[in-house]
Structure formats: C-alpha cells, structure tokens
Motif scaffolding. Structure first.
Motif, PDB file in Angstrom:
ATOM      1  N   GLY A  20       0.568 -12.071  32.780  1.00  0.00           N
ATOM      2  CA  GLY A  20       1.930 -11.592  33.052  1.00  0.00           C
ATOM      3  C   GLY A  20       2.526 -12.291  34.257  1.00  0.00           C
ATOM      4  N   LEU A  21       1.727 -12.418  35.321  1.00  0.00           N
ATOM      5  CA  LEU A  21       2.211 -13.092  36.542  1.00  0.00           C
ATOM      6  C   LEU A  21       2.518 -14.571  36.266  1.00  0.00           C
ATOM      7  N   ALA A  22       1.599 -15.220  35.542  1.00  0.00           N
ATOM      8  CA  ALA A  22       1.764 -16.664  35.290  1.00  0.00           C
ATOM      9  C   ALA A  22       3.043 -16.938  34.499  1.00  0.00           C
ATOM     10  N   LEU A  23       3.420 -16.011  33.614  1.00  0.00           N
ATOM     11  CA  LEU A  23       4.590 -16.247  32.760  1.00  0.00           C
ATOM     12  C   LEU A  23       5.904 -15.899  33.455  1.00  0.00           C
ATOM     13  N   ASN A  24       5.846 -15.498  34.717  1.00  0.00           N
ATOM     14  CA  ASN A  24       7.089 -15.229  35.455  1.00  0.00           C
ATOM     15  C   ASN A  24       7.818 -16.512  35.846  1.00  0.00           C
ATOM     16  N   ALA A  25       7.087 -17.611  35.879  1.00  0.00           N
ATOM     17  CA  ALA A  25       7.709 -18.876  36.304  1.00  0.00           C
ATOM     18  C   ALA A  25       8.826 -19.254  35.340  1.00  0.00           C
ATOM     19  N   PRO A  26       9.933 -19.809  35.852  1.00  0.00           N
ATOM     20  CA  PRO A  26      11.037 -20.206  34.970  1.00  0.00           C
ATOM     21  C   PRO A  26      10.550 -21.177  33.892  1.00  0.00           C
ATOM     22  N   ASP A  27      11.056 -20.996  32.678  1.00  0.00           N
ATOM     23  CA  ASP A  27      10.589 -21.791  31.558  1.00  0.00           C
ATOM     24  C   ASP A  27      11.537 -22.959  31.315  1.00  0.00           C
ATOM     25  N   GLU A  28      11.144 -24.123  31.796  1.00  0.00           N
ATOM     26  CA  GLU A  28      12.033 -25.281  31.665  1.00  0.00           C
ATOM     27  C   GLU A  28      11.827 -26.021  30.355  1.00  0.00           C
ATOM     28  N   HIS A  29      10.783 -25.671  29.639  1.00  0.00           N
ATOM     29  CA  HIS A  29      10.482 -26.426  28.412  1.00  0.00           C
ATOM     30  C   HIS A  29      10.632 -25.563  27.171  1.00  0.00           C
ATOM     31  N   ASP A  30      11.408 -24.505  27.287  1.00  0.00           N
ATOM     32  CA  ASP A  30      11.522 -23.593  26.154  1.00  0.00           C
ATOM     33  C   ASP A  30      12.221 -24.277  24.981  1.00  0.00           C
ATOM     34  N   ASP A  31      11.760 -23.959  23.757  1.00  0.00           N
ATOM     35  CA  ASP A  31      12.360 -24.599  22.586  1.00  0.00           C
ATOM     36  C   ASP A  31      12.807 -23.551  21.561  1.00  0.00           C
ATOM     37  N   SER A  32      13.136 -22.352  22.024  1.00  0.00           N
ATOM     38  CA  SER A  32      13.491 -21.297  21.070  1.00  0.00           C
ATOM     39  C   SER A  32      14.913 -21.446  20.555  1.00  0.00           C
ATOM     40  N   GLY A  33      15.754 -22.150  21.299  1.00  0.00           N
ATOM     41  CA  GLY A  33      17.160 -22.235  20.921  1.00  0.00           C
ATOM     42  C   GLY A  33      17.902 -20.965  21.281  1.00  0.00           C
ATOM     43  N   ASP A  34      17.236 -20.018  21.900  1.00  0.00           N
ATOM     44  CA  ASP A  34      17.852 -18.761  22.320  1.00  0.00           C
ATOM     45  C   ASP A  34      17.993 -18.806  23.840  1.00  0.00           C
ATOM     46  N   PRO A  35      19.155 -18.401  24.372  1.00  0.00           N
ATOM     47  CA  PRO A  35      19.324 -18.523  25.824  1.00  0.00           C
ATOM     48  C   PRO A  35      18.396 -17.622  26.630  1.00  0.00           C
ATOM     49  N   TRP A  36      17.855 -16.574  26.023  1.00  0.00           N
ATOM     50  CA  TRP A  36      17.050 -15.630  26.790  1.00  0.00           C
ATOM     51  C   TRP A  36      15.575 -15.643  26.411  1.00  0.00           C
ATOM     52  N   PHE A  37      15.337 -15.708  25.114  1.00  0.00           N
ATOM     53  CA  PHE A  37      13.972 -15.544  24.619  1.00  0.00           C
ATOM     54  C   PHE A  37      13.183 -16.847  24.784  1.00  0.00           C
ATOM     55  N   SER A  38      11.910 -16.738  25.143  1.00  0.00           N
ATOM     56  CA  SER A  38      11.090 -17.933  25.349  1.00  0.00           C
ATOM     57  C   SER A  38       9.970 -18.035  24.316  1.00  0.00           C
ATOM     58  N   ARG A  39      10.074 -19.037  23.428  1.00  0.00           N
ATOM     59  CA  ARG A  39       9.016 -19.295  22.442  1.00  0.00           C
ATOM     60  C   ARG A  39       7.731 -19.750  23.129  1.00  0.00           C
ATOM     61  N   ARG A  40       7.927 -20.436  24.243  1.00  0.00           N
ATOM     62  CA  ARG A  40       6.757 -20.962  24.952  1.00  0.00           C
ATOM     63  C   ARG A  40       5.908 -19.802  25.479  1.00  0.00           C
ATOM     64  N   LYS A  41       6.595 -18.810  26.052  1.00  0.00           N
ATOM     65  CA  LYS A  41       5.860 -17.628  26.540  1.00  0.00           C
ATOM     66  C   LYS A  41       5.202 -16.911  25.357  1.00  0.00           C
ATOM     67  N   TRP A  42       5.929 -16.890  24.252  1.00  0.00           N
ATOM     68  CA  TRP A  42       5.422 -16.226  23.044  1.00  0.00           C
ATOM     69  C   TRP A  42       4.094 -16.840  22.622  1.00  0.00           C
ATOM     70  N   ARG A  43       4.063 -18.193  22.626  1.00  0.00           N
ATOM     71  CA  ARG A  43       2.830 -18.883  22.214  1.00  0.00           C
ATOM     72  C   ARG A  43       1.695 -18.621  23.207  1.00  0.00           C
ATOM     73  N   ARG A  44       2.022 -18.577  24.500  1.00  0.00           N
ATOM     74  CA  ARG A  44       0.980 -18.289  25.503  1.00  0.00           C
ATOM     75  C   ARG A  44       0.387 -16.896  25.261  1.00  0.00           C
ATOM     76  N   CYS A  45       1.262 -15.940  24.920  1.00  0.00           N
ATOM     77  CA  CYS A  45       0.775 -14.579  24.636  1.00  0.00           C
ATOM     78  C   CYS A  45      -0.111 -14.572  23.399  1.00  0.00           C
ATOM     79  N   ALA A  46       0.292 -15.360  22.405  1.00  0.00           N
ATOM     80  CA  ALA A  46      -0.504 -15.432  21.169  1.00  0.00           C
ATOM     81  C   ALA A  46      -1.886 -16.005  21.475  1.00  0.00           C
TER      82      ALA A  46
END
Ligand code: FAD
Length: 381
Positions: A20-46
């Motif tokens: 949870g702490l590690a995923l607080n960092a701003p996501d500069e490489h997100d590829d979700s196409g959504d301004p808020w949701f992060s696919r990258r964080k999603w994959r890390r959780c998976a």
C-alpha cells in the motif's frame, strides 16, 4: 474466540502494508487511459495476490479465509492513501470474483477467474437500477430463456468499475411473477453484442474508482454463464455482499487507522495557547472518541469474519459490522477535519477528502437504514 493474528497473518499484514505504501508514489507510467485509475497499480496488486485473496489457488488466488483477507485489505488501506483505488480492487475481488468462485460452472470459473486474479480483466457488479436502489429486487431487468441461452434486457446504474470493466456480474429477473425469488445472476463479458457502457459519472468521493450506467439491449447470454440455479440470484447476491460488507469494509478500518495516526501527530505538534492541541482536554477527548469508534468497528468486523469462517455468521453479525464501520468512518472523518482546523478544509490537504470518501460507505452495500432494518428484524426473529 481468538483474534490474535498468527505468523502467516502478521507477515501478510506487513507485506500488504508495504505494498500500500509503495503504491502511493505518483504513477508516471500509467496506461489505463483513465485520468484517475491506474492499471499499473492494478497489476502490482494482482502480482501480490490482492485481486484473488479468497479465490482458490487452482485459479491463481491465495485461497484465504475471511479473517486473513480482511487483515490484508485493512493493512493495504492503512498504507495506501487512495481509497477509491482500494474500493475498486475490493469490488472486483469480493463482489465479482467471489460469487463466480462460489457459484460458477467449472468451465466458467476456469475461463474467468484466472483473468480476474491476474488483473488481465477488470470486473464490475451490476445490480442497482435507477428505480431499484435500496429496494433492489424491484429491478426491471429481465432475462428470458430461449433454448440454451437467455435474452437479457435492462439498464443498471452506479456500476463501480464499469468504464474499465471487461466482464459484468449482472442480476436480472428470470421470473418477474416471483419477486426476489425470481432473480438470477449472470456473467456477461463486455464485448457481448448489446452491452453498452455509459459515460462515467463524476463523483466527489472515491474519485479514482470509476462508475457508470450499463445498458443491456437484447443481450444473448449462454445458460452456462448463469451463476447457480435459476432464481438463486438473491442468495448469490447476499453471499457476495457478505464478502463485501466484511472484507471491503476492512479498507475503511485501515483508512481510519491511518487518519487517526495523522491526527494524533498533527495535534501533538501544533501548539495553541502555549501547548500542543492534544493537551487540551476537549481535543484529547475527541481523539479518544475516534479511537473508540475505530476499535469497536474493527472488533465487530473481525468477529463477523471469524463467524463467517466457521459458517456461523448471521445477517446480524454482518450488518452490525458494516453499519459500525461505515458510521465510524463518517464521524471520524468529520473529527479529523475539525481537529486540523482551517488546514483540514483546504482542498488538496488530503484531510478533507476523507469526508467525501466516507459518506458513500453508508450508502453502498446497503444504506445504514437498510442495515438497521436488518438488525431490528434479526432482533425480532
Ligand atoms: C460509490 C458508490 C458505488 C456504488 N457501486 C455500485 C456497484 O458497483 N454496483 C451496483 O449495482 N450499485 C452500486 N452502487 C449503488 C448503491 O448500491 C445504491 O446507491 C444503494 O443501494 C442505495 O440506493 P439509492 O442510491 O437508489 O438510494 P435510495 O434507495 O433511493 O435511498 C435514498 C435514501 O432513502 C433511504 N431509504 C430507502 N429505503 C428506505 C427504507 N425502507 N427505510 C428507511 N430509509 C430508506 C436510504 O437509506 C437513503 O438514505 C454504488 C453507490 C455508490 C454511492
């Protein structure tokens, strides 16, 4: 009753918190196409296993019981400041993954669950309609059997994850004359002809969790995509809500814990009238009340999970836990903002967002009034 975490649960809690702490960092490489949701964080959780905490290992899940899943979500949310993201992950995992794991055919489970657990697919649970909110079984959506498939029509609203979802768990009536006993549950991939997702609905709380209406227009659903038997939709939905009302709400316990620690730190540091705020009795008592609400809610939540794991949980246990957590989250958010003074209401301070994130907790998964009704009915029975 023993709530002391064992060694595995302690390790899980520590690792979930670190994630949870590690995923607080701003996501500069997100590829979700959504301004808020992060696919990258999603994959890390998976990768961690968070998207399949209680799904069987056969499908890539961790196969955890409710207490352990609750521990993981609480710890993750204690570390992770974006409660909207945690909410989306939990809706996917508990309101969609679990009913499929518990009621899908073998073929459906083999096809869908590995994709949900690995994060390849995002799932959304669609039951609410504009005219069927708390009175959810008054739904108009209907599925008519035609040989080896159903033809489903209806419109669902406020569907969390819908803008990004690859698959929906959808509830519709297969026998409108039987009321709630005529509801059935279906798994419908997004690409199915006749499925349309509406524009995302802007909201004030849980901002990074996207939500939208979903339209089903003569959607052909193979009978194998039904969960359980015809007319078992209500029981399946209740079961999925038991997961959500316990394990998803652990996220609010974690968030309250983080909020209280931040509020204690702030009031211990900031001085007024020549001493720290926390040394003024009225402030100290407010902190004590926050702690009391947090621990009472946490105990009810873990007791409900503990009972669920033993198969002895009643609707009373689950509703008491859900009601306690959501109402505590609202009151603690108000207290946290109040104790931060003007700073607490400044946009972007992070403190004020807690109110907007907490208010929906008393609305989704059954409003506080509906849970009081369930509790009162249990007392009479
Ligand atoms: C952030 C968020 C995410 C959501 N995600 C999903 C999702 O993923 N999938 C989905 O299907 N739905 C979702 N919902 C919808 C949610 O389940 C409904 O909002 C909820 O069931 C309440 O329905 P409603 O909004 O129509 O309110 P209403 O039912 O119209 O209720 C309005 C008010 O009237 C009160 N009320 C209603 N009936 C009674 C009664 N009998 N006695 C006393 N008071 C009563 C309620 O308690 C509430 O205070 C979500 C909602 C929110 C806010």
């Amino acid at each position: 009753m023993d709530f002391a975490p064992d060694a595995d649960q302690l390790l899980l809690a520590r690792r979930s918190h670190e994630l949870g702490l590690a995923l607080n960092a701003p996501d500069e490489h997100d590829d979700s196409g959504d301004p808020w949701f992060s696919r990258r964080k999603w994959r890390r959780c998976a990768e961690f296993g968070l998207l399949g905490l209680s799904v069987g290992e056969r499908w890539g899940g961790l196969g955890l019981d409710s207490v352990s899943a609750c521990t993981a979500i609480e710890s993750f949310a204690r570390g992770h400041a974006d409660l909207g993201f945690v909410f989306s992950a939990c809706a996917h995992t508990f309101a969609c993954g679990m009913p499929i794991a518990e009621h899908g055919t073998e073929a459906l489970r083999d096809e869908v669950l590995p994709k949900l657990v690995s994060g390849e697919w995002i799932a959304a649970n669609a039951i609410t309609e504009s005219e069927a909110g708390s009175d959810v079984y008054a739904m108009r959506s209907a599925a008519v059997r035609d040989g080896d498939h159903y033809v489903l029509n209806g419109t669902k609203n406020y569907v969390t994850n819908a803008p990004l979802a690859d698959v929906f768990v959808v509830y519709a009536s297969t026998d409108p004359s039987s009321g709630y006993l005529g509801i059935s549950a279906f798994v419908i991939p997004r690409h199915t002809p006749g499925v349309t997702v509406g524009a995302p609905l802007p909201k004030t709380g849980l901002i990074s969790s996207p939500l939208a209406p979903v339209y089903f227009d003569d959607v052909v659903v193979p009978a194998e995509n039904r969960l359980g038997g015809e007319g078992e939709g209500r029981a399946i939905f209740t079961g999925s809500m038991d997961w959500e009302r316990t394990c998803l709400f652990a996220a609010y316990v974690g968030a309250m814990d983080r909020q209280l620690a931040a509020t204690v730190a702030y009031t211990s540091e900031r001085r007024q009238f020549r001493r720290p705020l926390a040394r003024h009795q009225a402030v100290a008592h407010r902190l004590a009340d926050m702690k009391l609400r947090l621990e009472s809610a946490r105990l009810l939540l873990y007791r409900a999970c503990w009972s669920r794991d033993r198969g002895t949980a009643t609707p009373l246990d689950v509703s008491l836990a859900k009601l306690a957590v959501s109402e505590a989250a609202k009151l603690n958010a108000l207290d946290a903002v109040h104790l931060h003074g003007a700073m607490g209401v400044m946009a972007g301070s992070g403190v004020e967002q807690a109110i907007a994130d907490a208010v929906p907790a008393a609305v989704f998964s059954g409003t506080s009034e509906i849970h009081r009704d369930i509790i009162a009915a249990q007392l009479r029975s």
